[in-house]
Design a protein around this motif. Structure first.
Motif, mmCIF file in Angstrom:
data_model
loop_
_atom_site.group_PDB
_atom_site.id
_atom_site.type_symbol
_atom_site.label_atom_id
_atom_site.label_comp_id
_atom_site.label_asym_id
_atom_site.label_seq_id
_atom_site.Cartn_x
_atom_site.Cartn_y
_atom_site.Cartn_z
ATOM 1 N N ASP A 92 -37.481 23.882 3.083
ATOM 2 C CA ASP A 92 -38.893 24.139 2.797
ATOM 3 C C ASP A 92 -39.764 23.624 3.935
ATOM 4 N N PRO A 93 -40.929 24.233 4.122
ATOM 5 C CA PRO A 93 -41.815 23.812 5.223
ATOM 6 C C PRO A 93 -42.219 22.346 5.159
ATOM 7 N N GLU A 94 -42.306 21.775 3.948
ATOM 8 C CA GLU A 94 -42.736 20.372 3.820
ATOM 9 C C GLU A 94 -41.614 19.386 4.135
ATOM 10 N N PHE A 95 -40.385 19.885 4.202
ATOM 11 C CA PHE A 95 -39.241 19.020 4.502
ATOM 12 C C PHE A 95 -39.398 18.419 5.889
ATOM 13 N N GLN A 96 -39.115 17.118 6.000
ATOM 14 C CA GLN A 96 -39.231 16.441 7.289
ATOM 15 C C GLN A 96 -37.880 15.877 7.702
ATOM 16 N N LEU A 97 -37.568 16.054 8.962
ATOM 17 C CA LEU A 97 -36.300 15.558 9.494
ATOM 18 C C LEU A 97 -36.336 14.046 9.661
ATOM 19 N N GLY A 98 -35.152 13.476 9.711
ATOM 20 C CA GLY A 98 -35.037 12.041 9.992
ATOM 21 C C GLY A 98 -34.741 11.192 8.781
ATOM 22 N N HIS A 99 -34.649 11.820 7.602
ATOM 23 C CA HIS A 99 -34.399 11.046 6.378
ATOM 24 C C HIS A 99 -33.187 11.581 5.625
ATOM 25 N N GLY A 100 -32.386 12.401 6.285
ATOM 26 C CA GLY A 100 -31.287 13.054 5.605
ATOM 27 C C GLY A 100 -31.780 14.315 4.915
ATOM 28 N N LEU A 101 -30.862 15.036 4.323
ATOM 29 C CA LEU A 101 -31.235 16.282 3.641
ATOM 30 C C LEU A 101 -31.670 16.031 2.209
ATOM 31 N N ASN A 102 -31.256 14.904 1.648
ATOM 32 C CA ASN A 102 -31.620 14.538 0.284
ATOM 33 C C ASN A 102 -32.441 13.251 0.337
ATOM 34 N N TYR A 103 -33.702 13.355 0.010
ATOM 35 C CA TYR A 103 -34.533 12.152 0.042
ATOM 36 C C TYR A 103 -35.760 12.340 -0.853
ATOM 37 N N ILE A 104 -36.411 11.196 -1.135
ATOM 38 C CA ILE A 104 -37.639 11.198 -1.939
ATOM 39 C C ILE A 104 -38.814 11.036 -0.985
ATOM 40 N N ASP A 105 -39.719 11.981 -1.031
ATOM 41 C CA ASP A 105 -40.897 11.971 -0.159
ATOM 42 C C ASP A 105 -42.111 11.526 -0.983
ATOM 43 N N ILE A 106 -42.775 10.444 -0.528
ATOM 44 C CA ILE A 106 -43.966 9.933 -1.219
ATOM 45 C C ILE A 106 -45.140 10.002 -0.254
ATOM 46 N N SER A 107 -46.108 10.839 -0.570
ATOM 47 C CA SER A 107 -47.299 10.982 0.267
ATOM 48 C C SER A 107 -48.452 10.219 -0.382
ATOM 49 N N ILE A 108 -48.908 9.163 0.281
ATOM 50 C CA ILE A 108 -50.035 8.399 -0.244
ATOM 51 C C ILE A 108 -51.312 9.220 -0.144
ATOM 52 N N GLU A 109 -51.463 9.945 0.953
ATOM 53 C CA GLU A 109 -52.658 10.747 1.143
ATOM 54 C C GLU A 109 -52.774 11.847 0.084
ATOM 55 N N LYS A 110 -51.657 12.545 -0.189
ATOM 56 C CA LYS A 110 -51.680 13.646 -1.154
ATOM 57 C C LYS A 110 -51.405 13.180 -2.578
ATOM 58 N N GLN A 111 -50.976 11.922 -2.731
ATOM 59 C CA GLN A 111 -50.615 11.378 -4.047
ATOM 60 C C GLN A 111 -49.592 12.289 -4.732
ATOM 61 N N ARG A 112 -48.525 12.592 -3.971
ATOM 62 C CA ARG A 112 -47.469 13.472 -4.466
ATOM 63 C C ARG A 112 -46.111 12.826 -4.217
ATOM 64 N N VAL A 113 -45.183 13.082 -5.147
ATOM 65 C CA VAL A 113 -43.785 12.686 -4.992
ATOM 66 C C VAL A 113 -42.937 13.950 -5.027
ATOM 67 N N ILE A 114 -42.084 14.118 -4.005
ATOM 68 C CA ILE A 114 -41.213 15.300 -3.923
ATOM 69 C C ILE A 114 -39.775 14.820 -3.744
ATOM 70 N N LEU A 115 -38.871 15.437 -4.489
ATOM 71 C CA LEU A 115 -37.443 15.192 -4.283
ATOM 72 C C LEU A 115 -36.865 16.396 -3.544
ATOM 73 N N PHE A 116 -36.301 16.128 -2.371
ATOM 74 C CA PHE A 116 -35.650 17.172 -1.582
ATOM 75 C C PHE A 116 -34.134 17.052 -1.735
ATOM 76 N N GLU A 117 -33.489 18.180 -1.949
ATOM 77 C CA GLU A 117 -32.035 18.253 -1.949
ATOM 78 C C GLU A 117 -31.628 19.419 -1.054
ATOM 79 N N ASN A 118 -30.748 19.126 -0.117
ATOM 80 C CA ASN A 118 -30.336 20.133 0.860
ATOM 81 C C ASN A 118 -31.539 20.789 1.536
ATOM 82 N N GLY A 119 -32.553 19.999 1.786
ATOM 83 C CA GLY A 119 -33.729 20.497 2.474
ATOM 84 C C GLY A 119 -34.683 21.287 1.593
ATOM 85 N N ARG A 120 -34.316 21.482 0.318
ATOM 86 C CA ARG A 120 -35.159 22.238 -0.601
ATOM 87 C C ARG A 120 -35.901 21.310 -1.550
ATOM 88 N N LYS A 121 -37.135 21.682 -1.854
ATOM 89 C CA LYS A 121 -37.926 20.925 -2.815
ATOM 90 C C LYS A 121 -37.425 21.287 -4.214
#
Length: 609
Positions: free
Chosen positions: A478-507
């Motif tokens: 997905d476009p929001e996926f960011q490299l450098g944290h593995g393909l499976n990771y939890i993304d926490i955006s303080i600015e957007k106040q959002r939590v996303i779980l990525f698996e295999n690069g997909r939200k």
């Protein structure tokens, strides 16, 4: 006339008698013709002169001494004397001197039977000056050779050492001088044998293990572009565990695989442009599986924060008990021993080293399906068809009766203050479309240093990779996926106040959240973390008991900061955190927290930005 003849005969007889007696007298003090003494010519010389020859012969020349590649020398005249004898005549006589008329026509090989006197003090002084007594050469055990790209590792032969006491050396040299030796080799006499020889099984196993790990020249393919991982690089990653087992630095291996994203950036960017802006990335996890199968290595477990904390706590407990016991111990030596034993019993951090599997397991890996790649135009794309948007699409979907229970467990939506909180199902594995046969035309060198190489052709879309040819698996992220944290990771955006779980690069899961109040004491920390552990039904208490909150799902990642449900909140997202933020934790809607708790694993990366 007769009288005259008698007179002549008498004169002749007298002359002969005189000659005979003169010869007998001469040979009573001289040697016969054709005489040798101790192998030296000694014809027709006086016994006194013969004695001089014997003495000179005994002290002429030198004794050469060897110790491996070292040489020493003693001149015999400097260290020998010949015993003075009164009976030289008897030693040199060969029968009666009255038999000289016959003896002069014979050969006489005489032995002086002389005795040499070795001046031991002189020998010791001269050898000390030459440094022989200081020589001590340690034995060299058999060992592994340095690495060479052509031959890999081999076992180098052992070398004997050398060591002897002064007394033993002197005894051997004196004996050689007394027996008229001209050369004395002490190398074998005082050899020191090595402890480890070239037939050592452990060395052979270690050489074989190293060669199995490094004797590769991998070619990584994405389309026609290639990147090489050569044996020299693999060799630089060789490590030994604390118990002596050979392996590879797994962190270095991970870094290399993660770096393939940058190595193939031009090809991945071209893919993204070709397929409508999808964010194509290297599937580093699958790539690690493939590479480990090729290398035949075990993947070491990383120590989690919880395991590390438990280990350090146990070590501290042992040390504390030992210090207590040492204080009670009156014997200082015993007290120190107690502390040393406690230090020795400290549990060390696990080693992040990948070691070789057994031969049977390596053979099984060689036939593993992980080494089979389905190619499309020479590219191994694992998920070419993106999943539908998990949250908004699922909100209006109607589940069938047969799917209702599964849907309830995997997909939930909750509307709070206008924000939709979505929990998406795992992306469905899509069958890879049969790949086209890659023609593999050669071309110019690609950007980023990736050499262009003919891509192996694919029959019926699937091939088993050759010995050192590896097709790099690619994911459409997905476009929001960011490299450098593995393909499976939890993304926490303080600015957007959002939590996303990525698996295999997909939200796969996304929700609004509330992070910490942006003050020094309560702000959520930025950075990279990992889930330390998971716990159900926990009471969270603030410092100085400022608050106590019961949560059903507790997932800490930064000390006392973690993700958890916040049933006391009616709203999430927006700017709530700026005036009513948490004490640093990530507050989540209950339904999302439940699904997240069930889905994530201990050690999963958490990226806060």
């Amino acid at each position: 006339m007769e009288r005259k003849q008698k007179k002549i005969l008498g004169g002749a007889a007298a002359a002969l008698c005189v000659c005979y007696l003169a010869g007998a007298a001469f040979f009573a003090g001289h040697t016969y013709p054709n005489s040798t003494v101790d192998g030296k010519d000694a014809s027709l010389i006086s016994y006194t002169r013969a004695q001089e020859l014997i003495t000179a012969a005994a002290t002429e020349g030198s004794l050469g001494i060897r110790v491996k590649d070292l040489s020493y020398s003693l001149h015999r005249k400097d260290v020998l004397g010949v015993e003075s004898r009164d009976n030289w005549k008897e030693a040199l006589k060969d029968g009666s001197s009255f038999a000289w008329p016959v003896a002069i026509f014979q050969r006489h090989e005489l032995l002086s039977k002389r005795t040499v006197d070795v001046h031991r003090d002189a020998v010791e002084k001269l050898l000390e000056e030459q440094g022989l007594f200081e020589v001590s050469i340690p034995a060299q055990d058999a060992k592994l050779s340095d690495y060479t790209a052509d031959a890999g590792y081999s076992v180098l032969s052992a070398e004997t050492g050398w060591s002897a006491s002064k007394e033993d050396i002197l005894n051997a040299v004196v004996e050689a001088l007394q027996s008229d030796q001209s050369e004395l080799d002490l190398t074998d006499t005082f050899a020191v044998q090595p402890a480890v020889t070239a037939d050592n099984a452990t060395l052979a196993e270690k050489a074989a293990a190293r060669n199995a790990l490094v004797n590769h020249d991998f070619t990584f393919f994405i389309g026609q572009a290639t990147v090489q991982l050569d044996s020299e690089t693999l060799n630089s990653w060789l490590r030994e565990t604390r118990d002596g087992t050979t392996g590879l630095d797994y962190a270095a291996l991970e870094d290399y695989v993660n770096g393939l994203q940058g190595q193939f950036e031009p090809q991945l960017a071209a893919l993204s442009a070709e397929h409508g802006g999808e964010n194509y990335v290297v599937d580093s996890e699958r790539m690690m599986q493939i590479l480990c199968a090729k290398l035949g290595i075990n993947r070491p477990a990383r120590e989690s924060e919880a395991q590390k904390a438990a280990r350090l706590a146990a070590n501290a407990k042992k040390l504390k008990a030992a210090k207590r016991a040492a204080r009670r111990e009156k014997d200082k030596a015993k007290a120190e021993q107690l502390l040393k034993e406690a230090e020795a019993q400290q549990t060390q951090a696990p080693e992040y080293i990948a070691t070789l599997k057994s031969e049977e397991d390596r053979a099984a890996d060689a036939a593993s399906p992980v080494l089979t790649a389905s190619l499309r135009d020479g590219i191994f794309i694992e998920n070419p068809d993106p999943d539908p948007a998990p949250a908004q699409a699922a909100a209006g979907a109607e589940a069938t009766a047969a799917e209702s229970q599964t849907a309830a467990e995997t997909v939930q939506t909750e509307s709070v203050n206008g924000d939709t909180i979505a929990v998406g199902a795992a992306p469905v594995e899509t069958e890879t479309v049969e790949s086209l046969t890659a023609e593999g035309n050669s071309g110019d060198e690609s950007e980023g240093g990736s050499a262009v190489k003919e891509t192996p052709k694919s029959l019926n879309g699937e091939i088993v990779m050759a010995k050192d040819d590896l097709f790099v698996p690619v994911l459409a992220a997905d476009p929001e996926f960011q490299l450098g944290h593995g393909l499976n990771y939890i993304d926490i955006s303080i600015e957007k106040q959002r939590v996303i779980l990525f698996e295999n690069g997909r939200k796969v899961m996304e929700s609004a959240c509330v992070t910490g109040l942006p003050t020094r004491e309560r702000a959520t920390h930025y950075g990279n973390f990992r889930i330390a552990y998971k716990q159900r039904n926990r009471i969270l208490r603030g410092s100085q008991n400022l608050y106590a909150a019961f949560v059903s799902y507790w997932m800490p990642f930064d000390g006392g900061i973690g993700l958890h449900d916040a049933s006391w909140r009616g709203k999430f997202g927006g700017n709530i955190y700026q005036s009513n933020g948490s004490h640093g934790c990530i507050n989540l809607p209950s339904a999302f927290a439940k699904q997240l708790y069930e889905r994530i694993t201990v050690g999963m990366p958490v990226y806060v930005h």
